[in-house]
Design an enzyme around this catalytic site. Structure first.
Site, mmCIF file in Angstrom:
data_model
loop_
_atom_site.group_PDB
_atom_site.id
_atom_site.type_symbol
_atom_site.label_atom_id
_atom_site.label_comp_id
_atom_site.label_asym_id
_atom_site.label_seq_id
_atom_site.Cartn_x
_atom_site.Cartn_y
_atom_site.Cartn_z
ATOM 1 N N HIS A 118 -0.929 9.497 4.006
ATOM 2 C CA HIS A 118 -1.363 10.318 2.872
ATOM 3 C C HIS A 118 -0.855 11.756 2.973
ATOM 4 C CE1 HIS A 118 -3.724 6.991 1.597
ATOM 5 N NE2 HIS A 118 -4.616 7.078 2.577
ATOM 6 N N ASP A 164 -1.283 -0.947 5.176
ATOM 7 C CA ASP A 164 -2.617 -0.364 5.097
ATOM 8 C C ASP A 164 -3.181 -0.688 3.714
ATOM 9 O OD1 ASP A 164 -4.270 2.142 6.518
ATOM 10 O OD2 ASP A 164 -4.459 2.116 4.335
ATOM 11 N N HIS A 166 -4.639 1.207 1.693
ATOM 12 C CA HIS A 166 -4.469 2.335 0.769
ATOM 13 C C HIS A 166 -2.985 2.614 0.548
ATOM 14 C CE1 HIS A 166 -8.313 3.005 3.026
ATOM 15 N NE2 HIS A 166 -8.751 3.042 1.772
ATOM 16 N N ASP A 241 -7.514 -2.363 7.665
ATOM 17 C CA ASP A 241 -8.480 -2.228 6.583
ATOM 18 C C ASP A 241 -8.353 -3.215 5.420
ATOM 19 O OD1 ASP A 241 -6.164 -0.818 6.042
ATOM 20 O OD2 ASP A 241 -7.142 1.107 5.728
#
Length: 316
Positions: A118, A164, A166, A241
């Site tokens: 991110h 991931d 995200h 995740d």
């Protein structure tokens, strides 16, 4: 197999903070029980190395603790010297893993942490201070080019395979106009970040997506990657995740589904003899032991592929 860690460098997080910092030590302890893994403490990334993917002004503000309060809140950690040191070493671990995989001929190496996708050039976010995959890709390209005229014939081509849960928005932003790095993100569409950044290949999945649909989407994504790009090095974000036991994931992969995901990625890379540095990225299990168990199985798959590389080179 070389595994790089920075577990001695932890953040002084306030009580009740939702980031599971303890998972890194638990994973390191689990791997230390198996002599097949050679655990190495990561070196910190320098300002110059970080500046390959981040603006010097951002690097300096992080180092000095002068980020605007809103930017620090977006990162999700309170500033401290320990935050800076851990962030530098998390990047350093992926850099060292990529060097081991590509330049030392190991084929596979890993970072116990990393996957800080991110973070963009001038801002951190979502528990990500510096972008380890971006720095490693740029630094390995520079080091590869210094190996001689044959290496300079074309730039080192790096695939960042981000699984991931995200979307890797910071990585996509950094490499938006760079044809030498291919960013693939397979993620939960309705999850953070809610404003996505277009990468080279983004696959958004619906809430509740399970093993069969996920693995089919992954297969199609790898086919598209092969059609459009020929990597010399891969950086694999093996986030835990997407697992059904994750608090922040929104997807529903079983233990076996997660392992099948990893096996498919490593098999795809092995068949093409693409060296890979693995970073563990996210994992927020309702029970921290669940996250560590999922990550431990990712390492077992990586180790099996590393052994194939050694056998092909006549190593034991």
């Amino acid at each position: 197999m070389q595994v790089f860690y920075a577990t001695e460098f932890v953040l002084p997080l306030p009580p009740g903070h939702r980031f599971p910092m303890e998972k890194y030590r638990l994973l390191r302890d689990a791997l230390a029980a198996d002599a097949a893994y050679r655990l190495c403490q990561a070196e910190p990334a320098s300002d110059g190395e970080l500046a390959l993917a981040h603006t010097p002004a951002y690097v300096e503000a992080v180092a000095r603790g002068t980020l605007p309060a809103a930017v620090q809140r977006e990162i999700g950690f309170p500033w401290s010297p320990a935050m800076v040191e851990r962030a530098r070493r998390s990047v350093g671990a992926t850099v060292q893993a990529a060097r081991a995989a590509l330049l030392q001929g190991e084929g596979v190496a890993a970072n116990i942490a990393g996957g800080t996708h991110h973070a963009s050039a001038d801002q951190g976010a979502g528990f990500c201070v510096f972008n380890d995959a971006a720095v490693a890709a740029r630094l390995l390209q520079a080091e590869w080019a210094r190996r001689g005229p044959s290496a300079r014939a074309r730039p080192l081509r790096v695939a960042i395979i981000d699984l991931d849960v995200h979307q890797g928005n910071g990585t996509a932003r950094i490499f938006r106009d760079d044809p030498t790095v291919f960013t693939l993100s397979l993620h939960a569409q309705r999850n953070y970040p809610f404003r996505k950044e277009a990468g080279d290949l983004d696959v958004g999945l619906p809430d509740g997506c399970g093993d069969e649909a996920y693995l089919e989407a992954l297969e199609q994504a790898l086919q598209e990657l092969e059609r459009r790009f020929e990597p010399d090095l891969a950086i694999y974000l093996a986030g835990a995740d997407p697992h059904e036991g994750d608090r922040l994931g929104r997807l529903k992969l079983s233990d076996d589904g997660m392992e099948a995901r990893d096996r498919r990625v490593f098999e795809w890379l092995w068949q093409r003899r693409v060296p890979v540095a693995m970073a563990m990225a996210g994992g927020y299990g309702r029970d921290i032991a669940t996250t560590v168990r999922v990550q431990r199985r990712s390492f077992e798959v990586a180790l099996a592929t590393w052994r194939r590389w050694q056998a092909a080179r006549g190593r034991h």
